[in-house]
Design a protein around this motif. Structure first.
Motif, PDB file in Angstrom:
ATOM      1  N   GLY A   2       0.928  -1.075  -0.197  1.00  0.00           N
ATOM      2  CA  GLY A   2      -0.009  -0.189  -0.188  1.00  0.00           C
ATOM      3  C   GLY A   2       0.878   1.147   0.153  1.00  0.00           C
ATOM      4  N   PRO A   3       0.339   2.445  -0.007  1.00  0.00           N
ATOM      5  CA  PRO A   3       0.910   3.714   0.070  1.00  0.00           C
ATOM      6  C   PRO A   3       1.961   3.865   1.459  1.00  0.00           C
ATOM      7  CG  PRO A   3      -1.210   4.140  -0.389  1.00  0.00           C
ATOM      8  CD  PRO A   3      -1.276   2.632   0.131  1.00  0.00           C
ATOM      9  N   VAL A   4       3.101   4.239   1.157  1.00  0.00           N
ATOM     10  CA  VAL A   4       3.868   4.292   2.086  1.00  0.00           C
ATOM     11  C   VAL A   4       4.644   5.682   1.858  1.00  0.00           C
ATOM     12  CG1 VAL A   4       5.864   3.560   3.774  1.00  0.00           C
ATOM     13  CG2 VAL A   4       4.274   2.028   2.744  1.00  0.00           C
ATOM     14  N   PRO A   5       4.059   7.043   2.041  1.00  0.00           N
ATOM     15  CA  PRO A   5       4.914   8.220   1.784  1.00  0.00           C
ATOM     16  C   PRO A   5       6.273   8.196   2.572  1.00  0.00           C
ATOM     17  CG  PRO A   5       2.649   8.743   2.355  1.00  0.00           C
ATOM     18  CD  PRO A   5       2.922   7.267   2.690  1.00  0.00           C
TER      19      PRO A   5
ATOM     20  N   ASP B  86      -4.265  14.899  -2.329  1.00  0.00           N
ATOM     21  CA  ASP B  86      -5.323  15.550  -3.442  1.00  0.00           C
ATOM     22  C   ASP B  86      -6.283  14.526  -4.171  1.00  0.00           C
ATOM     23  OD1 ASP B  86      -3.720  17.868  -2.520  1.00  0.00           O
ATOM     24  OD2 ASP B  86      -2.815  17.993  -4.321  1.00  0.00           O
ATOM     25  N   ASN B  87      -5.624  13.610  -4.842  1.00  0.00           N
ATOM     26  CA  ASN B  87      -6.398  12.947  -5.472  1.00  0.00           C
ATOM     27  C   ASN B  87      -6.743  11.439  -4.721  1.00  0.00           C
ATOM     28  OD1 ASN B  87      -3.611  11.982  -5.580  1.00  0.00           O
ATOM     29  ND2 ASN B  87      -4.133  10.972  -7.523  1.00  0.00           N
ATOM     30  N   TYR B  88      -6.689  11.078  -3.422  1.00  0.00           N
ATOM     31  CA  TYR B  88      -6.798   9.894  -2.930  1.00  0.00           C
ATOM     32  C   TYR B  88      -8.392   9.722  -3.113  1.00  0.00           C
ATOM     33  CZ  TYR B  88      -8.452   6.716   0.696  1.00  0.00           C
ATOM     34  OH  TYR B  88      -8.915   5.572   1.196  1.00  0.00           O
ATOM     35  N   SER B  89      -8.599   8.353  -3.383  1.00  0.00           N
ATOM     36  CA  SER B  89      -9.901   7.822  -3.460  1.00  0.00           C
ATOM     37  C   SER B  89      -9.635   6.216  -3.222  1.00  0.00           C
ATOM     38  CB  SER B  89     -10.669   7.897  -4.630  1.00  0.00           C
ATOM     39  OG  SER B  89     -10.109   6.969  -5.680  1.00  0.00           O
ATOM     40  N   PRO B  90     -10.704   5.471  -2.464  1.00  0.00           N
ATOM     41  CA  PRO B  90     -10.406   4.100  -2.036  1.00  0.00           C
ATOM     42  C   PRO B  90     -10.174   3.288  -3.689  1.00  0.00           C
ATOM     43  CG  PRO B  90     -12.045   4.981  -0.839  1.00  0.00           C
ATOM     44  CD  PRO B  90     -11.744   6.264  -1.579  1.00  0.00           C
ATOM     45  N   ASN B  91     -10.832   3.953  -4.459  1.00  0.00           N
ATOM     46  CA  ASN B  91     -10.762   2.975  -5.688  1.00  0.00           C
ATOM     47  C   ASN B  91      -9.405   3.261  -6.427  1.00  0.00           C
ATOM     48  OD1 ASN B  91     -13.523   2.304  -5.785  1.00  0.00           O
ATOM     49  ND2 ASN B  91     -14.138   4.008  -6.962  1.00  0.00           N
TER      50      ASN B  91
END
Length: 155
Positions: free
Chosen positions: A76-79, A125-130
């Protein structure tokens, strides 16, 4: 006869272990996530990434410009996870504006399990679960005038 029975029990047991370990499971697939940071202020800024108080990365961003900091390959995302030259995991970020104002964010802030604002991919800014269900995508984060207004004099 007893030796043949014992051998068959081991064979049955071994096969059952083998088949159970090879069955399909719900394993998260590796996702390639690219991170882009935009400067939405009128000030030059430097995005500094720290690990245990030591700065190991910095990115200069001019007003209304953006910078790609890298891509993670994880479940998953890990900034602020970097692989080169060795794997480093940014635990804090300082945004240093050109007029000596700073914002400080921490991964383990104690307030939220995701960390402060810039560490929480759900606040990009553009996060969405999809979006995060895809195997390859880019997350955008804009440093805004409101962020600048929250900044304080750098120490």
């Amino acid at each position: 006869m007893q030796q043949k029975t014992i051998w068959m029990l081991f064979l049955i047991f071994g096969n059952s272990v083998l088949f159970n370990s090879c069955s399909t499971r719900d394993i998260d697939t590796i996702k390639n996530v690219t991170y882009v940071y935009k400067n939405g202020t009128a000030y030059d800024l430097v995005l500094e990434v720290y690990d245990n108080g030591v700065k190991f990365k910095s990115f200069s961003i001019s007003p209304n410009k953006e910078v790609e900091t890298g891509t993670t390959r994880d479940e998953g995302p890990v900034p602020f996870l970097f692989y080169e030259p060795t794997m480093k995991y940014g635990d804090s970020v300082v945004i240093r504006f050109s007029n000596n104002h700073c914002l400080i964010y921490a991964r383990n802030s104690g307030i939220d399990i995701y960390g402060d604002k810039i560490f929480d991919y759900r606040k990009y800014d553009n996060y969405s679960p999809n979006l995060v269900e895809q195997s390859k995508y880019t997350l955008y984060y804009t440093i805004t005038v409101d962020d600048y207004n929250e900044s304080v004099d750098c120490e």
